[in-house]
Design a protein around this motif. Sequence first.
Motif, PDB file in Angstrom:
ATOM      1  N   ARG A   1       2.904   5.214  -0.581  1.00 31.52           N
ATOM      2  CA  ARG A   1       2.497   4.058   0.238  1.00 31.52           C
ATOM      3  C   ARG A   1       1.056   4.215   0.729  1.00 31.52           C
ATOM      4  O   ARG A   1       0.284   3.256   0.731  1.00 31.52           O
ATOM      5  CB  ARG A   1       3.452   3.879   1.415  1.00 31.52           C
ATOM      6  CG  ARG A   1       4.846   3.427   0.988  1.00 31.52           C
ATOM      7  CD  ARG A   1       5.452   2.417   1.967  1.00 31.52           C
ATOM      8  NE  ARG A   1       5.529   2.920   3.318  1.00 31.52           N
ATOM      9  CZ  ARG A   1       6.637   3.413   3.884  1.00 31.52           C
ATOM     10  NH1 ARG A   1       7.764   3.423   3.197  1.00 31.52           N
ATOM     11  NH2 ARG A   1       6.631   3.830   5.116  1.00 31.52           N
TER      12      ARG A   1
ATOM     13  N   ALA B   1       7.666  -9.640   2.254  1.00 39.10           N
ATOM     14  CA  ALA B   1       7.963  -8.782   1.101  1.00 39.10           C
ATOM     15  C   ALA B   1       7.511  -9.426  -0.205  1.00 39.10           C
ATOM     16  O   ALA B   1       7.096  -8.744  -1.138  1.00 39.10           O
ATOM     17  CB  ALA B   1       9.459  -8.482   1.056  1.00 39.10           C
TER      18      ALA B   1
ATOM     19  N   ALA C   1       5.756  -4.652   4.897  1.00 43.69           N
ATOM     20  CA  ALA C   1       6.326  -4.786   6.243  1.00 43.69           C
ATOM     21  C   ALA C   1       5.480  -4.018   7.249  1.00 43.69           C
ATOM     22  O   ALA C   1       5.180  -4.510   8.347  1.00 43.69           O
ATOM     23  CB  ALA C   1       7.772  -4.286   6.248  1.00 43.69           C
ATOM     24  N   GLU C   2       5.065  -2.833   6.843  1.00 43.87           N
ATOM     25  CA  GLU C   2       4.200  -2.003   7.715  1.00 43.87           C
ATOM     26  C   GLU C   2       2.936  -2.753   8.128  1.00 43.87           C
ATOM     27  O   GLU C   2       2.398  -2.560   9.211  1.00 43.87           O
ATOM     28  CB  GLU C   2       3.721  -0.780   6.921  1.00 43.87           C
ATOM     29  CG  GLU C   2       4.465   0.490   7.194  1.00 43.87           C
ATOM     30  CD  GLU C   2       3.948   1.613   6.272  1.00 43.87           C
ATOM     31  OE1 GLU C   2       4.519   2.687   6.366  1.00 43.87           O
ATOM     32  OE2 GLU C   2       2.995   1.418   5.466  1.00 43.87           O
TER      33      GLU C   2
ATOM     34  N   ARG D   1       8.378  -2.319   1.862  1.00 45.93           N
ATOM     35  CA  ARG D   1       8.142  -1.505   3.074  1.00 45.93           C
ATOM     36  C   ARG D   1       6.640  -1.392   3.368  1.00 45.93           C
ATOM     37  O   ARG D   1       6.219  -1.462   4.522  1.00 45.93           O
ATOM     38  CB  ARG D   1       8.796  -0.120   2.924  1.00 45.93           C
ATOM     39  CG  ARG D   1      10.313  -0.169   3.060  1.00 45.93           C
ATOM     40  CD  ARG D   1      10.924   1.219   3.168  1.00 45.93           C
ATOM     41  NE  ARG D   1      11.018   1.902   1.898  1.00 45.93           N
ATOM     42  CZ  ARG D   1      12.022   1.757   1.009  1.00 45.93           C
ATOM     43  NH1 ARG D   1      13.025   0.935   1.275  1.00 45.93           N
ATOM     44  NH2 ARG D   1      12.027   2.428  -0.122  1.00 45.93           N
TER      45      ARG D   1
ATOM     46  N   GLU E   1       7.524   9.125  -0.910  1.00 48.43           N
ATOM     47  CA  GLU E   1       7.224   7.702  -0.696  1.00 48.43           C
ATOM     48  C   GLU E   1       6.077   7.479   0.288  1.00 48.43           C
ATOM     49  O   GLU E   1       5.259   6.567   0.104  1.00 48.43           O
ATOM     50  CB  GLU E   1       8.469   6.926  -0.238  1.00 48.43           C
ATOM     51  CG  GLU E   1       8.115   5.445  -0.176  1.00 48.43           C
ATOM     52  CD  GLU E   1       9.239   4.533   0.274  1.00 48.43           C
ATOM     53  OE1 GLU E   1      10.388   4.740  -0.153  1.00 48.43           O
ATOM     54  OE2 GLU E   1       8.923   3.593   1.045  1.00 48.43           O
TER      55      GLU E   1
END
Length: 396
Positions: A7, A355, A349-350, A346, A3
């Motif tokens: 990302r 979202a 969010a980073e 995610r 993941e």
Amino acid sequence: MDEATVRARLARLQIETPSWGYGNSGTRFHVYPWPGAARTVYERIDDAALVHRLTGCCPSVALHIPWDAVDDYAALRKHAEADGVTLGAVNPNLFGADGYRLGSLCNPDPAIRGRALDHCRECIDIARTVGSTAISLWLADGTNYAGQDDLALRFARLTEGLEQLYAELSDDLTLLVEYKFFEPGFYSTDIPDWGTAALLCKRLGPRAKVLVDTGHHPLGTNVEQIVALLLSEGLLGGFHFNNRKYADDDLIVGSVDPFELFRIMREIARADATETVAFMIDQSHNVEGKIDAMVQSVMNIQTAYAKALLVDEDALAGAQADGDVLGAHRILLDAYETDVRPILARLRAEAGLEADPVAAFRSGGYAAERERERGTTSVVSAYQSGDTSGTTTESP
Ligand code: RM4
Ligand code: MN
Ligand code: MN
């Protein structure tokens, strides 16, 4: 792929949005005004900047000249930069003037061809001033009736015009050559397909590349195969993403066929081509709001790319080598059917983003704020008015 790598790869995907997607647009039957839709190029850039703030991945906005023409392009650049975006591909408009009835660079009249070239030169200057790296060229040139013009001569005029244009590009500018199989010409189109565009680009040189608009093919065309081939030949310059059901419908990306979008993005993932290809959206919103539709398109591209990155390439290569037809197909399906929303949440969010950027737009009061400031502007289309003097359509 784990993941973290997915990302990281997703974070490198940047998507350019088109200024013309933020104003009112419609069909030749009517333009229904949207409350708060952008009225000027400055407002269109403001809306593109909002899309970038909501998604974190749309740092540039494409211009269409003269739809976005201003007196002072340095000031336009400053406006964009103050908004947190840059100005992207400059699209010359070689169809929106009376002289172009029989075409632009392919027109039988050398004076009109000269005028078209001058417009392209003006766009090169604009690109330099606004800091853009691409001229994105789509010609509406074509004919409506057999015998209307000499097809071979038209092609000769086209190559001559493009060669002149190419010679004037500076080293930092790419010429993107976009094809489309029909419309507005209904009998012939001068750059009808990827093969013609690729031939032209090869003739011109390394700074000319093909632009694939996903809505510009006959129904049933295998677009991802075109993408794969252009990528392996080093000829893919960029995309105009949109979706279609019948013709050049310019609908929200992935709204009709998300599996096709996935298949296209898989070729990108496989070639790791997010940095070498320009990802642009070319759509217009006739009956829906503009900004959230644009955000939805961006999210759909990210979703397709996330799924594409999840394809187990080693297993797939093994199944292909073994001749395991269904096994290979199921490896693609497995990735396509994965729910990637948690990964994207995610990722966002980073970056400090919500979202669901569409929901963020809808609950953020942005639409009401724009309606208050801009009101609702009716656009009279030429078709509707009968008397076309002084009437405009903002975009097609
Ligand atoms: C064309 C083509 C071009 C776009 C124009 C408005 O069909 O897609 O890219 O600039 O429409
Ligand atoms: Mn296009
Ligand atoms: Mn189009």
